[in-house]
Design a protein around this motif. Sequence first.
Motif, PDB file in Angstrom:
ATOM      1  N   PRO A 198     -51.974 -28.695  -5.108  1.00 17.66           N
ATOM      2  CA  PRO A 198     -50.645 -28.414  -4.714  1.00 17.66           C
ATOM      3  C   PRO A 198     -50.409 -26.975  -4.955  1.00 17.66           C
ATOM      4  CG  PRO A 198     -50.355 -29.583  -6.823  1.00 17.66           C
ATOM      5  CD  PRO A 198     -51.782 -29.403  -6.436  1.00 17.66           C
ATOM      6  N   ILE A 199     -49.283 -26.297  -4.263  1.00 15.61           N
ATOM      7  CA  ILE A 199     -48.749 -25.049  -4.448  1.00 15.61           C
ATOM      8  C   ILE A 199     -47.355 -25.081  -5.068  1.00 15.61           C
ATOM      9  CG2 ILE A 199     -47.936 -22.976  -3.136  1.00 15.61           C
ATOM     10  CD1 ILE A 199     -50.135 -23.522  -1.320  1.00 15.61           C
ATOM     11  N   MET A 200     -47.307 -24.269  -6.335  1.00 14.06           N
ATOM     12  CA  MET A 200     -45.948 -24.178  -7.095  1.00 14.06           C
ATOM     13  C   MET A 200     -45.530 -22.848  -6.559  1.00 14.06           C
ATOM     14  SD  MET A 200     -44.990 -24.015 -11.110  1.00 14.06           S
ATOM     15  CE  MET A 200     -45.389 -25.811 -11.500  1.00 14.06           C
ATOM     16  N   SER A 201     -44.737 -22.595  -5.444  1.00 15.40           N
ATOM     17  CA  SER A 201     -44.429 -21.322  -4.856  1.00 15.40           C
ATOM     18  C   SER A 201     -43.332 -20.896  -5.782  1.00 15.40           C
ATOM     19  CB  SER A 201     -44.202 -21.418  -3.571  1.00 15.40           C
ATOM     20  OG  SER A 201     -43.505 -20.250  -3.027  1.00 15.40           O
ATOM     21  N   TYR A 202     -43.546 -19.300  -6.079  1.00 19.07           N
ATOM     22  CA  TYR A 202     -42.517 -18.401  -6.586  1.00 19.07           C
ATOM     23  C   TYR A 202     -41.556 -18.286  -5.425  1.00 19.07           C
ATOM     24  CZ  TYR A 202     -45.049 -17.597 -11.048  1.00 19.07           C
ATOM     25  OH  TYR A 202     -45.425 -17.688 -12.278  1.00 19.07           O
TER      26      TYR A 202
ATOM     27  N   GLY B 255     -45.705 -25.373   3.731  1.00 21.40           N
ATOM     28  CA  GLY B 255     -46.624 -26.190   3.167  1.00 21.40           C
ATOM     29  C   GLY B 255     -46.394 -26.144   1.286  1.00 21.40           C
ATOM     30  N   ALA B 256     -45.506 -25.438   0.916  1.00 16.10           N
ATOM     31  CA  ALA B 256     -45.086 -25.524  -0.497  1.00 16.10           C
ATOM     32  C   ALA B 256     -44.801 -26.866  -1.092  1.00 16.10           C
ATOM     33  CB  ALA B 256     -43.946 -24.571  -0.947  1.00 16.10           C
ATOM     34  N   ASP B 257     -45.182 -27.369  -2.104  1.00 15.11           N
ATOM     35  CA  ASP B 257     -45.052 -28.712  -2.715  1.00 15.11           C
ATOM     36  C   ASP B 257     -44.213 -28.502  -3.745  1.00 15.11           C
ATOM     37  OD1 ASP B 257     -47.481 -30.082  -1.736  1.00 15.11           O
ATOM     38  OD2 ASP B 257     -48.494 -28.160  -2.567  1.00 15.11           O
ATOM     39  N   MET B 258     -43.824 -27.412  -4.455  1.00 14.95           N
ATOM     40  CA  MET B 258     -42.796 -27.159  -5.430  1.00 14.95           C
ATOM     41  C   MET B 258     -42.046 -25.765  -5.189  1.00 14.95           C
ATOM     42  SD  MET B 258     -44.921 -28.411  -8.606  1.00 14.95           S
ATOM     43  CE  MET B 258     -46.609 -28.377  -7.894  1.00 14.95           C
TER      44      MET B 258
ATOM     45  N   ILE C 274     -28.481 -20.388  -7.558  1.00 18.31           N
ATOM     46  CA  ILE C 274     -29.560 -20.561  -6.624  1.00 18.31           C
ATOM     47  C   ILE C 274     -30.192 -21.894  -7.035  1.00 18.31           C
ATOM     48  CG2 ILE C 274     -31.541 -19.343  -5.772  1.00 18.31           C
ATOM     49  CD1 ILE C 274     -28.812 -17.745  -5.524  1.00 18.31           C
ATOM     50  N   MET C 275     -30.503 -22.226  -8.206  1.00 18.05           N
ATOM     51  CA  MET C 275     -31.217 -23.350  -8.072  1.00 18.05           C
ATOM     52  C   MET C 275     -30.485 -24.543  -7.616  1.00 18.05           C
ATOM     53  SD  MET C 275     -32.813 -24.068 -12.004  1.00 18.05           S
ATOM     54  CE  MET C 275     -32.480 -22.546 -12.610  1.00 18.05           C
ATOM     55  N   ARG C 276     -29.197 -24.420  -7.709  1.00 17.71           N
ATOM     56  CA  ARG C 276     -28.404 -25.412  -7.429  1.00 17.71           C
ATOM     57  C   ARG C 276     -28.299 -25.451  -5.791  1.00 17.71           C
ATOM     58  NH1 ARG C 276     -27.392 -30.330  -7.318  1.00 17.71           N
ATOM     59  NH2 ARG C 276     -27.492 -30.004  -9.714  1.00 17.71           N
ATOM     60  N   MET C 277     -28.426 -24.386  -5.313  1.00 15.25           N
ATOM     61  CA  MET C 277     -28.356 -24.178  -3.681  1.00 15.25           C
ATOM     62  C   MET C 277     -29.920 -24.934  -3.260  1.00 15.25           C
ATOM     63  SD  MET C 277     -27.095 -20.400  -3.224  1.00 15.25           S
ATOM     64  CE  MET C 277     -27.637 -20.708  -1.315  1.00 15.25           C
ATOM     65  N   LEU C 278     -30.601 -24.656  -3.958  1.00 15.17           N
ATOM     66  CA  LEU C 278     -32.095 -25.135  -3.394  1.00 15.17           C
ATOM     67  C   LEU C 278     -32.309 -26.697  -3.413  1.00 15.17           C
ATOM     68  CD1 LEU C 278     -32.897 -22.313  -2.921  1.00 15.17           C
ATOM     69  CD2 LEU C 278     -35.146 -22.883  -4.033  1.00 15.17           C
ATOM     70  N   ARG C 279     -31.507 -27.145  -4.955  1.00 10.99           N
ATOM     71  CA  ARG C 279     -31.701 -28.640  -5.184  1.00 10.99           C
ATOM     72  C   ARG C 279     -30.803 -29.364  -4.124  1.00 10.99           C
ATOM     73  NH1 ARG C 279     -34.674 -31.051  -7.289  1.00 10.99           N
ATOM     74  NH2 ARG C 279     -34.902 -31.400  -5.131  1.00 10.99           N
ATOM     75  N   ASP C 280     -29.735 -28.706  -3.348  1.00 13.77           N
ATOM     76  CA  ASP C 280     -28.732 -29.425  -2.797  1.00 13.77           C
ATOM     77  C   ASP C 280     -29.598 -29.419  -1.315  1.00 13.77           C
ATOM     78  OD1 ASP C 280     -27.005 -29.923  -4.572  1.00 13.77           O
ATOM     79  OD2 ASP C 280     -25.745 -28.295  -3.874  1.00 13.77           O
ATOM     80  N   ARG C 281     -30.550 -28.772  -0.856  1.00 12.68           N
ATOM     81  CA  ARG C 281     -30.835 -28.558   0.456  1.00 12.68           C
ATOM     82  C   ARG C 281     -32.124 -29.073   0.576  1.00 12.68           C
ATOM     83  NH1 ARG C 281     -29.826 -24.816   4.520  1.00 12.68           N
ATOM     84  NH2 ARG C 281     -31.576 -24.203   5.896  1.00 12.68           N
ATOM     85  N   TYR C 282     -32.966 -29.145  -0.324  1.00  5.02           N
ATOM     86  CA  TYR C 282     -34.370 -29.694  -0.417  1.00  5.02           C
ATOM     87  C   TYR C 282     -34.851 -30.931  -1.378  1.00  5.02           C
ATOM     88  CZ  TYR C 282     -34.651 -24.735   1.027  1.00  5.02           C
ATOM     89  OH  TYR C 282     -34.429 -23.534   1.997  1.00  5.02           O
ATOM     90  N   ASP C 283     -35.817 -31.904  -0.914  1.00  3.71           N
ATOM     91  CA  ASP C 283     -36.067 -32.920  -1.762  1.00  3.71           C
ATOM     92  C   ASP C 283     -37.304 -32.438  -2.482  1.00  3.71           C
ATOM     93  OD1 ASP C 283     -34.214 -34.536  -0.546  1.00  3.71           O
ATOM     94  OD2 ASP C 283     -35.389 -35.022   1.111  1.00  3.71           O
ATOM     95  N   LEU C 284     -37.959 -31.213  -2.329  1.00  7.36           N
ATOM     96  CA  LEU C 284     -38.989 -30.971  -2.884  1.00  7.36           C
ATOM     97  C   LEU C 284     -38.627 -30.532  -4.581  1.00  7.36           C
ATOM     98  CD1 LEU C 284     -40.948 -28.702  -0.814  1.00  7.36           C
ATOM     99  CD2 LEU C 284     -41.625 -30.818  -1.107  1.00  7.36           C
TER     100      LEU C 284
END
Length: 330
Positions: A194-198, A247-250, A262-272
């Motif tokens: 898997p790819i843990m993307s920064y 294709g990022a996994d995280m 920003i973390m909250r924005m991503l959490r609300d938008r993505y299931d990854l």
Amino acid sequence: MSFPLIRNRRLRTSQAMRNLVREHAVTLYDLIYPIFVTHGTGVKEEIASMPGVYHFSIDQLEAEIREVTALGIQAILLFGVPETKDSEGSSAYDPNGIVQEATRRIKQWAPDLLVVADTCLCQFTDHGHCGVVHFNEAKKRADVLNDASLELLVKTAVSQAEAGADVIAPSNMMDGFVYAIRQGLDEAGFEHVPIMSYSVKYASAFYGPFREAAHSAPQFGDRKTYQMDPANAREAVREADADVAEGADMLMVKPAMAYMDIMRMLRDRYDLPIVAYNVSAEYSMVKAAGLQGWIDEKAIVMETMVGFKRAGADMIITYFAKDIAAWLKG
């Protein structure tokens, strides 16, 4: 309806009651511990700006790995400090490079420990930038070339996977890096890695101690042409959208403390899965205040970790991981 019918304090009356209704908790399984491996022998050297964090030569690394696994930590993030550097960071993708050799040893000592390999060039280039640098004669400036850098990052990722890395964590912030690395890993037979993307990495002042630890400070200019402006939030969504499509996994947010929105924005938008990187200056500030007796270090750290979880983080990269593991064990 309101008071006196509703009394919110009813659910705070004892520790047992508070435990029952607690919404978020930090566990050992959330933690990823960063480790710095360096060249030479007999090296266990504390990083001056990061008390309790060390450079290890490979011959001194086993004891640290044994301690990490004994504490129950299941994942580490591996950084390398090479003996030699050049303009293209060739030691980053050398099959016998510092990260590759350390990975092979770690997988011998602790096969079940997840090795997350930081995939970047800045520690390995003599100029300290995260890609290939070209001097633009017309503009009289040095530019970091995007597409030429991708080729070297793919070579680095594949060499790390070949050495046994369980997760590839590209931190370079070049456009298209996830797609290029995913394609390169798949073609090399590492479809399962898997790819843990920064994904959202800001050009932050909170990286100062890390640059001492990784010997990766830019020798000229800064990284603002590829890392994000701290003032921007909508741009974070564009960056994450691109990584998801590639294709990022995280998805990682770095730094963590100043960017929980920003973390909250991503959490609300993505299931990854969302990764919070509790970076070096965040660690150093708390450690320094704790050593002076100005704060309750354990209380501050655990409150911060819960804050990351509440903001949406599924996992936390933190230099406090060993401390937290010991506290959780009681």
